[in-house]
Write a protein that holds these residues in place. Structure first.
Motif, PDB file in Angstrom:
ATOM      1  N   HIS A  34     -10.605  13.799  -5.520  1.00  0.00           N
ATOM      2  CA  HIS A  34     -11.145  12.814  -4.576  1.00  0.00           C
ATOM      3  C   HIS A  34     -10.813  13.355  -3.248  1.00  0.00           C
ATOM      4  CE1 HIS A  34     -12.157   9.101  -2.587  1.00  0.00           C
ATOM      5  NE2 HIS A  34     -10.899   9.203  -2.001  1.00  0.00           N
ATOM      6  N   LYS A  57     -13.414  14.049  -0.518  1.00  0.00           N
ATOM      7  CA  LYS A  57     -13.501  13.406   1.054  1.00  0.00           C
ATOM      8  C   LYS A  57     -13.673  14.458   1.965  1.00  0.00           C
ATOM      9  CE  LYS A  57     -10.317  10.510   2.672  1.00  0.00           C
ATOM     10  NZ  LYS A  57      -9.014   9.741   2.983  1.00  0.00           N
ATOM     11  N   ARG A  73     -22.355  -2.003  -1.491  1.00  0.00           N
ATOM     12  CA  ARG A  73     -21.033  -1.563  -0.662  1.00  0.00           C
ATOM     13  C   ARG A  73     -20.488  -0.177  -1.244  1.00  0.00           C
ATOM     14  NH1 ARG A  73     -16.286  -0.436  -0.944  1.00  0.00           N
ATOM     15  NH2 ARG A  73     -16.378  -0.338  -3.217  1.00  0.00           N
ATOM     16  N   CYS A  74     -20.019   0.584   0.011  1.00  0.00           N
ATOM     17  CA  CYS A  74     -19.356   1.631  -0.401  1.00  0.00           C
ATOM     18  C   CYS A  74     -18.290   2.027   0.762  1.00  0.00           C
ATOM     19  CB  CYS A  74     -20.051   2.843  -0.701  1.00  0.00           C
ATOM     20  SG  CYS A  74     -21.401   3.442   0.503  1.00  0.00           S
ATOM     21  N   SER A  75     -17.533   2.758   0.672  1.00  0.00           N
ATOM     22  CA  SER A  75     -16.742   3.012   1.953  1.00  0.00           C
ATOM     23  C   SER A  75     -17.152   3.965   2.698  1.00  0.00           C
ATOM     24  CB  SER A  75     -15.202   3.542   1.331  1.00  0.00           C
ATOM     25  OG  SER A  75     -14.408   2.668   0.582  1.00  0.00           O
ATOM     26  N   ARG A  79     -16.596   5.755   6.551  1.00  0.00           N
ATOM     27  CA  ARG A  79     -15.567   6.156   7.398  1.00  0.00           C
ATOM     28  C   ARG A  79     -16.018   6.510   8.999  1.00  0.00           C
ATOM     29  NH1 ARG A  79     -14.867   7.200   2.427  1.00  0.00           N
ATOM     30  NH2 ARG A  79     -12.934   6.717   1.229  1.00  0.00           N
ATOM     31  N   GLN A 109      -1.230   4.862   9.664  1.00  0.00           N
ATOM     32  CA  GLN A 109      -1.887   4.792   8.452  1.00  0.00           C
ATOM     33  C   GLN A 109      -2.312   6.141   7.859  1.00  0.00           C
ATOM     34  OE1 GLN A 109      -5.378   5.161   6.815  1.00  0.00           O
ATOM     35  NE2 GLN A 109      -4.273   4.379   4.978  1.00  0.00           N
ATOM     36  N   GLY A 119      -4.987   7.651   6.882  1.00  0.00           N
ATOM     37  CA  GLY A 119      -5.554   8.065   5.559  1.00  0.00           C
ATOM     38  C   GLY A 119      -7.159   8.322   6.118  1.00  0.00           C
ATOM     39  N   CYS A 124     -13.886   0.517   5.474  1.00  0.00           N
ATOM     40  CA  CYS A 124     -13.187   1.428   4.452  1.00  0.00           C
ATOM     41  C   CYS A 124     -11.922   0.876   4.207  1.00  0.00           C
ATOM     42  CB  CYS A 124     -13.185   2.836   5.051  1.00  0.00           C
ATOM     43  SG  CYS A 124     -12.409   3.720   3.763  1.00  0.00           S
ATOM     44  N   PRO A 125     -11.606   0.313   3.137  1.00  0.00           N
ATOM     45  CA  PRO A 125     -10.367  -0.188   2.316  1.00  0.00           C
ATOM     46  C   PRO A 125      -9.111   1.094   2.929  1.00  0.00           C
ATOM     47  CG  PRO A 125     -11.554   0.295   0.823  1.00  0.00           C
ATOM     48  CD  PRO A 125     -12.556   0.609   1.809  1.00  0.00           C
ATOM     49  N   LEU A 126      -7.997   0.760   3.301  1.00  0.00           N
ATOM     50  CA  LEU A 126      -7.048   1.888   3.613  1.00  0.00           C
ATOM     51  C   LEU A 126      -5.854   1.498   3.223  1.00  0.00           C
ATOM     52  CD1 LEU A 126      -8.053   2.742   7.267  1.00  0.00           C
ATOM     53  CD2 LEU A 126      -8.564   4.248   5.473  1.00  0.00           C
ATOM     54  N   ASN A 127      -4.928   2.437   2.250  1.00  0.00           N
ATOM     55  CA  ASN A 127      -3.928   2.199   1.612  1.00  0.00           C
ATOM     56  C   ASN A 127      -2.790   1.759   2.974  1.00  0.00           C
ATOM     57  OD1 ASN A 127      -1.724   2.704  -0.195  1.00  0.00           O
ATOM     58  ND2 ASN A 127      -1.315   4.728   0.865  1.00  0.00           N
ATOM     59  N   MET A 145      -3.119  -4.165   2.761  1.00  0.00           N
ATOM     60  CA  MET A 145      -4.184  -3.053   2.883  1.00  0.00           C
ATOM     61  C   MET A 145      -4.591  -3.183   4.248  1.00  0.00           C
ATOM     62  SD  MET A 145      -7.933  -3.182   0.909  1.00  0.00           S
ATOM     63  CE  MET A 145      -7.302  -3.278  -0.727  1.00  0.00           C
ATOM     64  N   SER A 173     -17.670   9.016  -5.129  1.00  0.00           N
ATOM     65  CA  SER A 173     -16.715   8.256  -6.073  1.00  0.00           C
ATOM     66  C   SER A 173     -17.211   7.573  -7.189  1.00  0.00           C
ATOM     67  CB  SER A 173     -16.047   6.897  -4.806  1.00  0.00           C
ATOM     68  OG  SER A 173     -15.542   7.595  -4.166  1.00  0.00           O
ATOM     69  N   ARG A 216     -18.099   6.403 -10.786  1.00  0.00           N
ATOM     70  CA  ARG A 216     -17.118   5.425 -11.697  1.00  0.00           C
ATOM     71  C   ARG A 216     -17.377   5.984 -12.972  1.00  0.00           C
ATOM     72  NH1 ARG A 216     -16.707   3.659  -6.714  1.00  0.00           N
ATOM     73  NH2 ARG A 216     -16.142   1.624  -6.347  1.00  0.00           N
TER      74      ARG A 216
HETATM   75  C1  FMN Z   1      -5.971   0.104  -2.031  1.00  0.00           C
HETATM   76  C2  FMN Z   1      -6.771   0.986  -1.424  1.00  0.00           C
HETATM   77  C3  FMN Z   1      -6.620   2.153  -0.555  1.00  0.00           C
HETATM   78  C4  FMN Z   1      -7.298   3.350   0.002  1.00  0.00           C
HETATM   79  N1  FMN Z   1      -6.965   3.939   1.092  1.00  0.00           N
HETATM   80  C5  FMN Z   1      -7.794   4.857   1.625  1.00  0.00           C
HETATM   81  C6  FMN Z   1      -7.169   5.603   2.557  1.00  0.00           C
HETATM   82  O1  FMN Z   1      -6.044   5.947   2.872  1.00  0.00           O
HETATM   83  N2  FMN Z   1      -8.128   6.481   3.178  1.00  0.00           N
HETATM   84  C7  FMN Z   1      -9.566   6.501   2.662  1.00  0.00           C
HETATM   85  O2  FMN Z   1     -10.447   7.446   3.273  1.00  0.00           O
HETATM   86  N3  FMN Z   1      -9.999   5.852   1.830  1.00  0.00           N
HETATM   87  C8  FMN Z   1      -9.200   5.010   1.364  1.00  0.00           C
HETATM   88  N4  FMN Z   1      -9.530   4.274   0.139  1.00  0.00           N
HETATM   89  C9  FMN Z   1     -10.935   4.152  -0.394  1.00  0.00           C
HETATM   90  C10 FMN Z   1     -11.089   4.820  -1.643  1.00  0.00           C
HETATM   91  O3  FMN Z   1     -11.134   6.291  -1.510  1.00  0.00           O
HETATM   92  C11 FMN Z   1     -12.825   4.091  -2.299  1.00  0.00           C
HETATM   93  O4  FMN Z   1     -12.428   2.812  -2.135  1.00  0.00           O
HETATM   94  C12 FMN Z   1     -12.935   4.764  -3.266  1.00  0.00           C
HETATM   95  O5  FMN Z   1     -13.110   6.215  -3.429  1.00  0.00           O
HETATM   96  C13 FMN Z   1     -14.158   4.099  -4.181  1.00  0.00           C
HETATM   97  O6  FMN Z   1     -15.040   4.448  -3.193  1.00  0.00           O
HETATM   98  P1  FMN Z   1     -16.043   3.259  -2.739  1.00  0.00           P
HETATM   99  O7  FMN Z   1     -15.204   2.219  -2.117  1.00  0.00           O
HETATM  100  O8  FMN Z   1     -17.062   3.905  -1.782  1.00  0.00           O
HETATM  101  O9  FMN Z   1     -16.792   2.564  -3.600  1.00  0.00           O
HETATM  102  C14 FMN Z   1      -8.696   3.098  -0.243  1.00  0.00           C
HETATM  103  C15 FMN Z   1      -9.200   2.228  -1.118  1.00  0.00           C
HETATM  104  C16 FMN Z   1      -8.513   1.147  -1.753  1.00  0.00           C
HETATM  105  C17 FMN Z   1      -8.851   0.090  -2.657  1.00  0.00           C
END
Ligand code: FMN
Length: 342
Positions: free
Chosen positions: A69, A73, A178-180, A182, A231, A233, A285-288, A313, A329, A331
């Motif tokens: 991953h 990225k 939906r997809c993340s 950035r 953060q 990320g 984009c969800p972030l850790n 989050m 990403s 599945r």
């Molecule tokens: C709890 C959590 C933390 C994540 N942290 C990061 C992060 O710090 N940086 C980032 O670029 N993406 C982050 N992501 C996004 C994931 O990489 C992404 O959700 C995953 O690859 C699935 O892809 P999608 O969201 O496009 O379906 C995070 C997602 C989750 C759920």
């Protein structure tokens, strides 16, 4: 029948003052809590994929996914940086070698993904006319053939293209779309839209409807800068037009058995929020936020998050750009995830 334990309990209850009895009960609960954490410590230590520990199939799967991953990225940056990823490729190929030593199957999802992402790495360098970095060939030694034959249909970067938002999309379509993302358009985000998404996310269920989740929203560039730089990320991307921080207050939990509930409620809320943002046509984009102590302290110094709230989050938010790359990403196969109990 005579039960010594309940006899003792009932008599103690009669003899000692109510407040002392409550205190005793409280200490008993704290003792229970300690035991739960001990048990949690040992199961995490035993089963997690912390490198250098368990080399089971699932733990190595996790390590392969983690490093694949990272490379995916890097391949998804719109400003591609040729030669990136020395550390990630070192770690990935190390895990691939462990995989081989254990004779785990080459056709497993994680191994296919690892090989595919390395092939995508090679293809991307060829496409932009850059030589592969000097470290690359040494690191992949022994895997050249497998990488050459790898399938890249499900690995690497995917191109997102904006479509007009359909406010009547089904829940299924929102989940599928939906997809993340950035990268965001220049358009500023309106606070009202974010509050509306937050309100919709409040439809998420919570244990006994206690609603422990708290949501912080900001479109202030100084606050966004503080949050995003701690953060870290989304390093290498432009800062987003808005940031949301989801927390959960420990004051909502009543028993040691609920010690992990803040993250369950917080996770449910977070997914509902991501769905709500997608339904509104926003990119997110969800972030850790599972930080080590240093970053946890830094974020609490930088932002007014009360000490009783645990971080769940962060979410970067903006308007969707016309086009942008994002990690595929892919599945896993549903058979890897779903078990039918008969
Ligand atoms: C709890 C959590 C933390 C994540 N942290 C990061 C992060 O710090 N940086 C980032 O670029 N993406 C982050 N992501 C996004 C994931 O990489 C992404 O959700 C995953 O690859 C699935 O892809 P999608 O969201 O496009 O379906 C995070 C997602 C989750 C759920």
């Amino acid at each position: 029948m005579f039960h010594p334990a309940s006899f003792f309990k009932n008599n103690i209850k009669r003899i000692i003052p109510k407040s002392t009895y409550k205190k005793l009960k409280h200490s008993k609960k704290l003792h229970e809590l300690k035991q739960y954490y001990k048990w949690q410590f040992s199961s995490f230590a035993r089963f997690s994929a912390i490198p250098g520990g368990n080399e089971g199939l699932e733990q190595l799967t996790c390590q392969l996914q983690y490093h694949s991953h990272e490379i995916e990225k890097g391949l998804s940056h719109n400003n591609f940086r040729a030669g990136f990823g020395r550390r990630a490729i070192t770690e990935l190929t190390h895990s691939m070698r462990l995989w081989m030593q254990h004779n785990y199957p080459m056709e497993a999802f994680a191994m296919r993904e690892a090989l595919g992402v390395l092939k995508a790495y090679e293809d991307k360098h060829a496409k932009v006319g850059s030589a592969l970095p000097l470290f690359y060939n040494d690191l992949i030694a022994g895997f050249e053939q497998e990488i050459r034959n790898a399938d890249t249909d499900h690995c690497g970067a995917s191109l997102f293209t904006r479509k007009p938002n359909d406010p009547h999309r089904t829940y299924k379509a929102v989940l599928e779309d939906r997809c993340s993302l950035r990268d965001y358009s220049e358009e500023p985000v309106n606070l009202d839209e974010l509050i509306e998404a937050g309100q919709l996310a409040m439809r998420a269920p919570s244990v006994c409807n206690r609603q422990s989740v708290r949501l912080y929203i900001s479109t202030n560039p100084d606050i966004i800068h503080k949050a995003m730089s701690i953060q870290a990320g989304m390093y290498g991307y432009k800062e987003p037009p808005a940031v949301m921080i989801i927390t959960s207050t420990l004051t909502s939990f009543i028993d040691p058995t609920e010690r992990n509930e803040p993250w369950v409620d917080g996770g449910l809320f977070s997914m509902a929020l991501l769905g709500a943002l997608e339904a509104q046509g926003l990119a997110a984009c969800p972030l850790n936020a599972m930080f080590e102590q240093r970053r946890e302290n830094a974020i609490r110094q930088a932002l007014p998050i009360p000490p009783d709230e645990v971080l769940i989050m962060f979410v970067a938010v903006g308007h969707k750009p016309e086009k942008t790359l994002h990690p595929m990403s892919t599945r896993r196969d549903w058979h890897d995830i779903i078990t039918i109990l008969k």
